[in-house]
Design a protein around this motif. Sequence first.
Motif, PDB file in Angstrom:
ATOM      1  N   PHE A   1      53.735  53.730  32.893  1.00  0.00           N
ATOM      2  CA  PHE A   1      54.703  52.778  33.430  1.00  0.00           C
ATOM      3  C   PHE A   1      56.081  53.057  32.842  1.00  0.00           C
ATOM      4  CE2 PHE A   1      51.874  49.934  35.577  1.00  0.00           C
ATOM      5  CZ  PHE A   1      50.708  49.909  34.833  1.00  0.00           C
TER       6      PHE A   1
ATOM      7  N   PHE B   1      58.490  46.110  34.529  1.00  0.00           N
ATOM      8  CA  PHE B   1      57.787  47.390  34.582  1.00  0.00           C
ATOM      9  C   PHE B   1      57.776  47.947  35.990  1.00  0.00           C
ATOM     10  CE2 PHE B   1      55.974  48.102  30.429  1.00  0.00           C
ATOM     11  CZ  PHE B   1      56.082  46.865  29.833  1.00  0.00           C
ATOM     12  N   GLY B   2      57.659  49.285  36.073  1.00  0.00           N
ATOM     13  CA  GLY B   2      57.550  49.955  37.348  1.00  0.00           C
ATOM     14  C   GLY B   2      56.174  49.790  37.968  1.00  0.00           C
TER      15      GLY B   2
ATOM     16  N   TYR C   1      53.214  38.510  30.196  1.00  0.00           N
ATOM     17  CA  TYR C   1      53.030  39.263  31.434  1.00  0.00           C
ATOM     18  C   TYR C   1      51.664  38.936  32.029  1.00  0.00           C
ATOM     19  CZ  TYR C   1      56.990  42.304  30.260  1.00  0.00           C
ATOM     20  OH  TYR C   1      58.242  42.789  29.967  1.00  0.00           O
TER      21      TYR C   1
ATOM     22  N   GLN D   1      48.854  40.768  34.371  1.00  0.00           N
ATOM     23  CA  GLN D   1      48.479  42.059  34.947  1.00  0.00           C
ATOM     24  C   GLN D   1      47.195  41.912  35.740  1.00  0.00           C
ATOM     25  OE1 GLN D   1      47.897  45.441  32.292  1.00  0.00           O
ATOM     26  NE2 GLN D   1      48.570  46.833  33.897  1.00  0.00           N
TER      27      GLN D   1
ATOM     28  N   GLN E   1      47.356  46.861  38.998  1.00  0.00           N
ATOM     29  CA  GLN E   1      48.794  46.679  39.160  1.00  0.00           C
ATOM     30  C   GLN E   1      49.503  46.766  37.813  1.00  0.00           C
ATOM     31  OE1 GLN E   1      49.766  43.142  41.387  1.00  0.00           O
ATOM     32  NE2 GLN E   1      48.100  43.453  42.855  1.00  0.00           N
ATOM     33  N   GLY E   2      50.815  46.868  37.860  1.00  0.00           N
ATOM     34  CA  GLY E   2      51.609  46.880  36.643  1.00  0.00           C
ATOM     35  C   GLY E   2      51.808  45.478  36.092  1.00  0.00           C
ATOM     36  N   PRO E   3      52.169  45.370  34.836  1.00  0.00           N
ATOM     37  CA  PRO E   3      52.432  44.044  34.261  1.00  0.00           C
ATOM     38  C   PRO E   3      53.595  43.365  34.978  1.00  0.00           C
ATOM     39  CG  PRO E   3      52.242  45.722  32.537  1.00  0.00           C
ATOM     40  CD  PRO E   3      52.338  46.439  33.831  1.00  0.00           C
TER      41      PRO E   3
END
Lengths: 107, 112
Positions: free
Chosen positions: A87, A97-98, B35, B37, B41-43
Amino acid sequence: QQPVQSPQAVILREGEDAVINCSSSKALYSVHWYRQKHGEAPVFLMILLKGGEQKGHEKISASFNEKKQQSSLYLTASQLSYSGTYFCGTGTYKYIFGTGTRLKVLA
Amino acid sequence: EAGVAQSPRYKIIEKRQSVAFWCNPISGHATLYWYQQILGQGPKLLIQFQNNGVVDDSQLPKDRFSAERLKGVDSTLKIQPAKLEDSAVYLCASSPGAGELFFGEGSRLTVL
């Protein structure tokens, strides 16, 4: 706006090289790179603060182009331990984040 | 140096129940992040604190999620009532400033 990473996934053989890109629609002032292994938390790899600056971590390096609002992560002579999801992270105020790139290195 | 501590590691609840997650950041770290998650997927940033003030909570579903950071140290994230789509890993991270984020091991929530 979430940074977009490409490719979404890549499979390599041990010893091969790979490049992961991170593009933002907003101005980038710094870029971080993280690697997350399955079931674990993200681990910091490196931070880039200046345009065009390259940093290194083991055989992993990265570049940052402020003008193009892009950063690229270069993995050289990949090892099995490089497998995971990478990321990019951006933002000096609000940290996001990407989209992530899944990398798998095969023996 | 002790890392970011989170608890519980795992939690299974029925929908419409409530749950709370706790985070203890690295000593001296002014910035604390929560975050979410979801698998694959991304955070996704839910809330960001600077000391005990909120920097950003634009992605926090405020009708059901709440978070606080008492005395600029520990933080709790609460979900009430939980929905099926809240099933995710909740990651807490801290940083001393604009640098590296240090993550806890995460709290995995399953909503049935």
